[in-house]
Design a protein around this motif. Structure first.
Motif, mmCIF file in Angstrom:
data_model
loop_
_atom_site.group_PDB
_atom_site.id
_atom_site.type_symbol
_atom_site.label_atom_id
_atom_site.label_comp_id
_atom_site.label_asym_id
_atom_site.label_seq_id
_atom_site.Cartn_x
_atom_site.Cartn_y
_atom_site.Cartn_z
ATOM 1 N N MET A 256 65.172 3.377 -39.321
ATOM 2 C CA MET A 256 64.889 4.119 -38.163
ATOM 3 C C MET A 256 64.369 3.254 -36.959
ATOM 4 O O MET A 256 64.673 3.615 -35.861
ATOM 5 N N LEU A 257 63.302 2.577 -36.940
ATOM 6 C CA LEU A 257 62.422 1.992 -36.150
ATOM 7 C C LEU A 257 63.358 1.144 -35.323
ATOM 8 O O LEU A 257 63.249 0.712 -34.129
ATOM 9 N N ASP A 258 64.354 0.580 -36.119
ATOM 10 C CA ASP A 258 65.150 -0.593 -35.540
ATOM 11 C C ASP A 258 66.124 0.012 -34.538
ATOM 12 O O ASP A 258 66.378 -0.575 -33.395
ATOM 13 N N ASP A 259 66.633 1.215 -34.892
ATOM 14 C CA ASP A 259 67.254 2.028 -33.917
ATOM 15 C C ASP A 259 66.628 2.243 -32.396
ATOM 16 O O ASP A 259 67.142 2.477 -31.456
ATOM 17 N N LEU A 260 65.027 2.376 -32.718
ATOM 18 C CA LEU A 260 64.105 2.721 -31.330
ATOM 19 C C LEU A 260 63.715 1.520 -30.498
ATOM 20 O O LEU A 260 63.106 1.624 -29.557
ATOM 21 N N LEU A 261 64.145 0.392 -31.034
ATOM 22 C CA LEU A 261 63.404 -1.005 -30.764
ATOM 23 C C LEU A 261 63.378 -1.134 -29.342
ATOM 24 O O LEU A 261 62.668 -1.572 -28.688
ATOM 25 N N VAL A 262 64.920 -0.986 -28.636
ATOM 26 C CA VAL A 262 65.089 -1.520 -27.490
ATOM 27 C C VAL A 262 64.522 -0.439 -26.438
ATOM 28 O O VAL A 262 63.685 -0.991 -25.572
ATOM 29 N N GLU A 263 64.733 0.979 -26.821
ATOM 30 C CA GLU A 263 63.844 1.857 -25.810
ATOM 31 C C GLU A 263 62.124 1.625 -25.857
ATOM 32 O O GLU A 263 61.567 1.705 -24.797
ATOM 33 N N ALA A 264 61.848 1.383 -27.065
ATOM 34 C CA ALA A 264 60.326 1.167 -27.387
ATOM 35 C C ALA A 264 59.733 -0.139 -26.691
ATOM 36 O O ALA A 264 58.871 0.245 -26.056
ATOM 37 N N PHE A 265 60.470 -0.962 -26.526
ATOM 38 C CA PHE A 265 59.938 -2.345 -26.072
ATOM 39 C C PHE A 265 60.189 -2.199 -24.480
ATOM 40 O O PHE A 265 59.364 -2.645 -23.766
ATOM 41 N N ALA A 266 61.063 -1.218 -23.901
ATOM 42 C CA ALA A 266 61.325 -1.176 -22.572
ATOM 43 C C ALA A 266 60.008 -0.396 -22.203
ATOM 44 O O ALA A 266 59.592 -0.715 -20.927
ATOM 45 N N ILE A 267 59.563 0.675 -22.766
ATOM 46 C CA ILE A 267 58.536 1.171 -22.311
ATOM 47 C C ILE A 267 57.290 0.656 -22.281
ATOM 48 O O ILE A 267 56.422 0.691 -21.434
ATOM 49 N N VAL A 268 56.968 -0.076 -23.440
ATOM 50 C CA VAL A 268 55.962 -1.255 -23.325
ATOM 51 C C VAL A 268 55.992 -2.120 -22.423
ATOM 52 O O VAL A 268 55.095 -2.330 -21.652
ATOM 53 N N ARG A 269 57.100 -2.656 -21.952
ATOM 54 C CA ARG A 269 57.271 -3.663 -21.048
ATOM 55 C C ARG A 269 56.983 -2.905 -19.536
ATOM 56 O O ARG A 269 56.234 -3.690 -18.905
ATOM 57 N N GLU A 270 57.235 -1.741 -19.400
ATOM 58 C CA GLU A 270 57.007 -1.079 -18.056
ATOM 59 C C GLU A 270 55.688 -0.799 -18.115
ATOM 60 O O GLU A 270 54.955 -0.773 -17.177
#
Length: 93
Positions: free
Chosen positions: A1-15
Motif C-alpha cells: 500500500m505505501l508503495d502506491d502512495l510514495l510519489v504523492e507522499a514524497f511530493a507533499i514532503v518536498r513541498e
C-alpha cells in the motif's frame, strides 16, 4: 500500500520542505528517500542532506501509523546540532 502512495507522499514532503524550511529536495535526495523506505542503507557525504532525505520515508511510514525512529549518522558536530529543524515540516498546514 505505501508503495502506491510514495510519489504523492514524497511530493507533499518536498513541498513542505520548500515552504517551511526554504529547502527543496533534489532528485538525488528523493532517490535516497526511496532507498531508505525500502529498508536499505544510503551512504551520503557531509552536506548532501541526510536529514532532509530522512523526512521523506518518515512521512510515508507515518501515513500507516507506523513508528519511525531515525537518526542520521554523522561524525560532524554542525550536522548533529542542525538536525533538529526537520521536525518543523510536520507542523506545516
Amino acid at each position: 500500500m505505501l508503495d502506491d502512495l510514495l510519489v504523492e507522499a514524497f511530493a507533499i514532503v518536498r513541498e513542505a520542505g520548500r515552504r517551511v524550511l526554504n529547502m527543496r529536495h533534489f532528485d538525488e535526495q528523493l532517490i535516497g528517500g526511496i532507498v531508505l523506505h525500502q529498508g536499505k542503507i544510503s551512504e551520503m557525504k557531509t552536506g548532501e542532506g541526510k536529514t532532509l532525505v530522512a523526512t521523506l520515508p518518515v512521512y510515508l511510514n507515518a501515513l500507516e501509523g507506523r513508528a519511525c525512529m531515525w537518526s542520521p549518522s554523522t561524525t560532524t558536530s554542525p550536522s548533529a546540532t542542525r538536525s533538529g529543524w526537520a521536525g518543523s515540516t510536520s507542523s506545516w498546514d
